[in-house]
Design a protein around this motif. Sequence first.
Motif, PDB file in Angstrom:
ATOM      1  N   ASP A  59       0.551  -1.114   0.075  1.00 37.14           N
ATOM      2  CA  ASP A  59      -0.067  -0.346   0.037  1.00 37.14           C
ATOM      3  C   ASP A  59       0.967   1.293   0.018  1.00 37.14           C
ATOM      4  OD1 ASP A  59      -2.354   1.617   0.139  1.00 37.14           O
ATOM      5  OD2 ASP A  59      -2.648   1.393   2.195  1.00 37.14           O
ATOM      6  N   TRP A 104       2.039  -2.878  -6.068  1.00 34.98           N
ATOM      7  CA  TRP A 104       2.298  -1.816  -5.414  1.00 34.98           C
ATOM      8  C   TRP A 104       1.450  -0.655  -5.952  1.00 34.98           C
ATOM      9  CZ3 TRP A 104       3.722   3.262  -7.006  1.00 34.98           C
ATOM     10  CH2 TRP A 104       4.401   4.223  -5.875  1.00 34.98           C
ATOM     11  N   GLN A 105       0.921   0.114  -4.906  1.00 30.92           N
ATOM     12  CA  GLN A 105       0.177   1.571  -5.371  1.00 30.92           C
ATOM     13  C   GLN A 105       0.884   2.798  -4.701  1.00 30.92           C
ATOM     14  OE1 GLN A 105      -3.969   0.648  -4.269  1.00 30.92           O
ATOM     15  NE2 GLN A 105      -3.423   0.958  -2.229  1.00 30.92           N
ATOM     16  N   GLU A 106       0.660   3.687  -4.975  1.00 33.72           N
ATOM     17  CA  GLU A 106       0.847   5.174  -4.528  1.00 33.72           C
ATOM     18  C   GLU A 106       0.425   5.340  -3.146  1.00 33.72           C
ATOM     19  OE1 GLU A 106       0.786   8.420  -7.044  1.00 33.72           O
ATOM     20  OE2 GLU A 106       1.906   7.597  -8.688  1.00 33.72           O
ATOM     21  N   GLU A 157      -8.241  -1.523  -1.388  1.00 31.89           N
ATOM     22  CA  GLU A 157      -7.892  -1.371  -2.850  1.00 31.89           C
ATOM     23  C   GLU A 157      -6.516  -2.440  -3.312  1.00 31.89           C
ATOM     24  OE1 GLU A 157      -6.737   2.347  -6.195  1.00 31.89           O
ATOM     25  OE2 GLU A 157      -7.828   2.552  -4.094  1.00 31.89           O
ATOM     26  N   ILE A 158      -5.573  -2.296  -2.317  1.00 29.77           N
ATOM     27  CA  ILE A 158      -4.405  -2.934  -2.806  1.00 29.77           C
ATOM     28  C   ILE A 158      -4.683  -4.258  -2.696  1.00 29.77           C
ATOM     29  CG2 ILE A 158      -3.328  -2.784  -0.526  1.00 29.77           C
ATOM     30  CD1 ILE A 158      -1.541  -2.618  -3.922  1.00 29.77           C
ATOM     31  N   LYS A 178      -6.383  -5.565  -5.822  1.00 25.36           N
ATOM     32  CA  LYS A 178      -5.204  -5.599  -7.112  1.00 25.36           C
ATOM     33  C   LYS A 178      -4.506  -6.788  -6.955  1.00 25.36           C
ATOM     34  CE  LYS A 178      -4.634  -0.514  -7.407  1.00 25.36           C
ATOM     35  NZ  LYS A 178      -3.817   0.712  -7.291  1.00 25.36           N
TER      36      LYS A 178
END
Length: 269
Positions: free
Chosen positions: A41, A66-68, A76-77, A80
């Motif tokens: 995250d 990975w996300q920003e 959300e992560i 994904k």
Amino acid sequence: MIPKSISIMVSTYNWPEALERCINSIFLQDHLPDEIIIADDGSREETLILINKLKNTSPIPIIHVWQEDHGFRLGEIRNKAIIASNHEYIIQIDGDIILDSHFISDHISLVEKSAFLCGSRVWITQEQSAEILENPPGFSINRNKFPISTILNSLRNSSLSHFLADKYKKNKPTILRGCNMSFWKSDLLSVNGYNEDIQGWGSEDAELAIRLINKGVKKRFLKFSAVAYHLYHKENSKANFDKNEKILNLTIQNKITWVDNGIQKNGSS
């Protein structure tokens, strides 16, 4: 019903020291998963460096999703990571827990069709957590140091575990720990995964569990098995907790099974 293949999904955020111990405990399982998916995250470069090092020694594939970093967006992560998984069954843990060597095989032993599993965790004291992190990965956890209030969760008994799977806290569907759960991937997809309207700490796992139950997927509890040791850390901010609880309560009241803001974003089931 034994899954043909298994992904283990590990959520993390800016704590590579804990993540290294967690992943090492996966390597030491008596039943290895088919892949490790790290749901990140928004961690900084130190975590990426560690993951690349682990990939070089891992006996199984490691996928880094990975996300920003735009705040706590665990749902959300995880969505994904669910999309990125290549296998039919997903065991979900957090990157700040250390697994007993039978953890994965204990999950497998209680898998049923149209059911998900949720277990507990053993809180490790601040002092013992510091000792674990100061030593190399694989350092033995001394159960004799556990407080009496938490030692019950560290006991493992296969017969009791099977007996209690459909009895323990049967009437409390929101009692669960997101750091120790497992699902058929197809069941997660059938309810569109996590509700991404839930941001910040709290309720994301319970809300998902209620939608699965509303869909007809049974909750089974892992007691006296799938032992997970949770490293001490400061509590996350609960600033969004009330908002998240309102979403959870609406899911309960309206028997919701599908969310528009989940894995799919088009609103169609």
